[in-house]
Design a protein around this motif. Structure first.
Motif, short mmCIF file in Angstrom:
data_model
loop_
_atom_site.label_atom_id
_atom_site.label_comp_id
_atom_site.label_asym_id
_atom_site.label_seq_id
_atom_site.Cartn_x
_atom_site.Cartn_y
_atom_site.Cartn_z
N PRO A 1 0.82 -1.23 0.00
CA PRO A 1 0.00 0.00 0.00
C PRO A 1 0.84 1.27 0.00
O PRO A 1 0.49 2.25 -0.67
N ALA A 2 1.96 1.27 0.74
CA ALA A 2 2.83 2.44 0.76
C ALA A 2 3.45 2.67 -0.61
O ALA A 2 3.59 3.82 -1.07
N ILE A 3 3.83 1.60 -1.29
CA ILE A 3 4.39 1.71 -2.64
C ILE A 3 3.35 2.24 -3.61
O ILE A 3 3.65 3.11 -4.44
N GLU A 4 2.13 1.76 -3.49
CA GLU A 4 1.06 2.23 -4.38
C GLU A 4 0.79 3.72 -4.19
O GLU A 4 0.67 4.47 -5.16
N ARG A 5 0.72 4.16 -2.93
CA ARG A 5 0.48 5.59 -2.67
C ARG A 5 1.66 6.44 -3.15
O ARG A 5 1.47 7.51 -3.75
#
Length: 226
Positions: free
Chosen positions: A185-189
């Protein structure tokens, strides 16, 4: 390139076994470990912060900007991204690392692919080049979409951090894989944010990581180059 060729190119460039020198870097994580400022329990939040506040606004944003500039044939813009990114690396180790791994990545990628874009980058005045800029040009030359290139940059860094954590005994092999999944999720954001920035916005804000990197430069014993 076909979809399979594109996927293979991304996988090869982000593979932890690809000899660009990333395995020599801890990205300040060793400094945290030496200062006893990270534990296995706090590691996931620390790495998510490095991605969102550090690598996302700096390296990932540079990938997005350099990829678009390369695709447009705007080589002065590519050089401007390289200069700006280098200037945002406050620590000596971080500056040296991005240039050393960038040159290694460029030399090896030129041997593998030999695209006109990579040859142009190799002869471009005013570039060092920094590793994210090389990665951006390589991905653009191989037809990898910009959003995939940015996500690959961030995942490659996450994998490098997980590998460093493993060698620093902050995790084990099984938990490292779980950690990478939890960072998705952090990579996606961070990918979405990087794609929305322009050159004036390039640059992370990670003062504690910068401090740990500066302390690491003066450490009596070091396992990693940064």
């Amino acid at each position: 390139m076909s979809g399979v060729d594109e996927l293979l190119a991304v996988l090869q460039l982000t593979d932890s076994a690809f000899p660009s020198g990333m395995y020599t870097l801890s990205h300040s994580l060793e400094g945290y470990q030496q200062a006893r400022a990270v534990t296995p329990a706090t590691l996931p939040a620390l790495l998510a912060g490095i991605l969102s506040a550090g690598a996302g606004p700096s390296d990932a944003t540079a990938v997005a900007l350099a990829h678009r500039a390369c695709t447009a044939g705007d080589w002065p813009a590519v050089a401007a991204v390289d200069r700006r990114l280098h200037a945002t690396k406050l620590g000596r180790e971080a500056r040296q690392a991005t240039v050393r791994t960038g040159r290694q990545l460029l030399d090896l990628t030129r041997e593998i692919h030999r695209t006109p874009e990579l040859e142009t980058l190799a002869g471009l005045d005013g570039v060092r080049p920094c590793r994210p800029v090389v990665a951006a040009v390589a991905h653009a030359a191989l037809g990898v979409p910009v959003e995939h290139a940015v996500a690959a940059e961030l995942f490659g860094l996450a994998a490098s951090l997980a590998g460093a954590a493993l060698r620093l005994r902050l995790t084990d092999h099984r938990r490292a894989q779980l950690l990478l999944r939890r960072l998705a999720p952090a990579i996606e954001r961070a990918t979405a944010d990087a794609l929305a920035r322009d050159l004036a916005d390039l640059g992370g804000c990670t003062p504690l990581a910068d401090l740990m990197g500066a302390r690491h430069e003066r450490a009596e014993a070091r396992l990693f180059a940064s």
